[in-house]
Design a protein around this motif. Sequence first.
Motif, PDB file in Angstrom:
ATOM      1  N   LEU B  18     -53.878 -18.983  54.584  1.00  0.00           N
ATOM      2  CA  LEU B  18     -55.148 -18.585  55.130  1.00  0.00           C
ATOM      3  C   LEU B  18     -55.307 -17.054  55.621  1.00  0.00           C
ATOM      4  O   LEU B  18     -54.154 -16.416  55.903  1.00  0.00           O
ATOM      5  N   LYS B  21     -57.672 -14.090  60.080  1.00  0.00           N
ATOM      6  CA  LYS B  21     -59.049 -13.938  60.846  1.00  0.00           C
ATOM      7  C   LYS B  21     -59.910 -15.334  61.048  1.00  0.00           C
ATOM      8  O   LYS B  21     -60.487 -15.620  61.925  1.00  0.00           O
ATOM      9  N   GLU B  22     -59.687 -16.199  60.011  1.00  0.00           N
ATOM     10  CA  GLU B  22     -60.036 -17.420  60.224  1.00  0.00           C
ATOM     11  C   GLU B  22     -59.290 -18.294  61.290  1.00  0.00           C
ATOM     12  O   GLU B  22     -59.852 -19.412  61.497  1.00  0.00           O
ATOM     13  N   LYS B  27     -59.927 -23.522  66.599  1.00  0.00           N
ATOM     14  CA  LYS B  27     -59.867 -24.317  65.196  1.00  0.00           C
ATOM     15  C   LYS B  27     -58.814 -25.571  65.012  1.00  0.00           C
ATOM     16  O   LYS B  27     -57.659 -25.281  65.585  1.00  0.00           O
TER      17      LYS B  27
END
Lengths: 462, 84
Positions: B18, B21-22, B27
Amino acid sequence: MSNIKEYPLVDTTEPNLLEQTFDYGLPPMIHFDGPAIEVIDGRQVEFDPALLKSRDIVITDTTFRDGQQARPPYSVEQMVKIYDLLAKLGGPNGVIRQTEFFLYTKNDRETLDRCRELGHEFPECTGWIRAVKGDFRLVREAKLKESGMLTSCSDYHIFQKLKFKSRKQCMDSYCEVVDAAFEAGVRPRCHLEDVTRADIEGFVLPFVQRLMRMSEQVPDKLKAKIRLCDTMGFGISYPGVELPRSIPKLIYKMTQECGVPSERLEWHGHNDFHKVHVNGGSAWLYGCDAVNATLFGFGERTGNPPLESAIIEYIALKGGLCGIQTEVITEIADYMKSIGLPIPDNYPLVGKAFNTTRAGIHAGGLRQDERIYNIFDTTALLNRPPRVALTDKTGSDGVALWVNEFFGLKGDKRISKIKCHKVARWVTDQYEKHGRMTAISDEELETQVKELMPTYWEKYKG
Amino acid sequence: MATVKERVVAVTARVLQLDPKEILPEKTFTVDLGAESVQSIELVASFEEEFGIEMDEDAALSVENVGDAIAFITKVCKEQDVEI
């Protein structure tokens, strides 16, 4: 008035694993909490299952007779080996009490001699002949104390097969042969072929009553035994079923109305309707002391009660091993496979995959506590630890379980699934990246473990 | 030297492939970041390797989001005297 009863939750923080029944060290026990009840001739009859503990219930074997009717003949050496293993399995108490042999060929007689030379007390060797007077010469020459003889009793057999002109002519003929047995000093075991399709009141009961009257004239050791042969697998164990298919009623009529003692009564089943094992167990329950069986159920057409399952049932009913060496079941299966007997992978107790789980969620349970998905301690009782087969459904729990079994690690020594992550990735990629459609073999896994977990390999296999 | 947070994000980005930044503290690994069963195991193994620690399997796999993972790893590092 409603029969609904409120059951409040019995909350607990400790699991109740019902270990009185599911003692992991033994097959699960069969405990009864009341009698078995059957209505016979309008009267309610109770059968007391508690008597199973004290009755001398036994298994008799027909691997060499009915079992051989379903396959090419065994060699003499093979039969001697199997006989030796049967003796070991059944133990010194003779849980496998008897086994029967054909007597017609030189090989048949040589096998019998070789088996007896082994000197085992059990299983006792008995014979099997047609209902022909002259055949008792074979029994006598073989020095056998007992022989089965065909006394078919349905009209399908009496009229259609054997071409008797009447039932009386048939019965007289059978009784002549029984007399010949008595004269020869051989106990006749009358095999009531096709009894579950016979006219019970019109032929079977009069015939058996006559046999019992004849037996009054001879010493105990010669008195006729009765084998109830469910030749086509029509027998039903459910209460309420009518004769001739009802096993409870049939056995009741034998023991109570014909006076056949339980120790001279035997059940011989066939599996045409997948009822063979439970019918055998039911025969024990309702008053037959002997259940006739074959190794792995091999027998004419669909086969007979599987002997190895009868062994497990016996332990479950008796509440202990009674001298049985259960691990010999695996030894026999390995031997039978080595001589070409096909045993399906999913065959209970001995198939390659009988205690193998494929689903990841099951493997997870197995990893936490093997009792969750294993029927009993198959490692101790059958030398067969529970296994996982690795597929796309297995997940990392299954991989970890496989790895720990492979290295033989238990308890605190077990390797966590985190340490098995590279192997788990390899398995996942087989399906997701390479489109594999088959299960992964032990050999493939072994190669991957060696390559991807070299430190553990060196420690436990190096 | 990179912080625990930066190192956790870097490992997560590499294993789950990934964009870093995600990977935000709130999360969750499975629902938000799409970690599948074997990837969850790989993440734990990679964290152990990155920080030179041993984590309790059940405790580590019960951590649901990135922020909790940072806190959990920090705690384990302290318990095992691993400099961070």
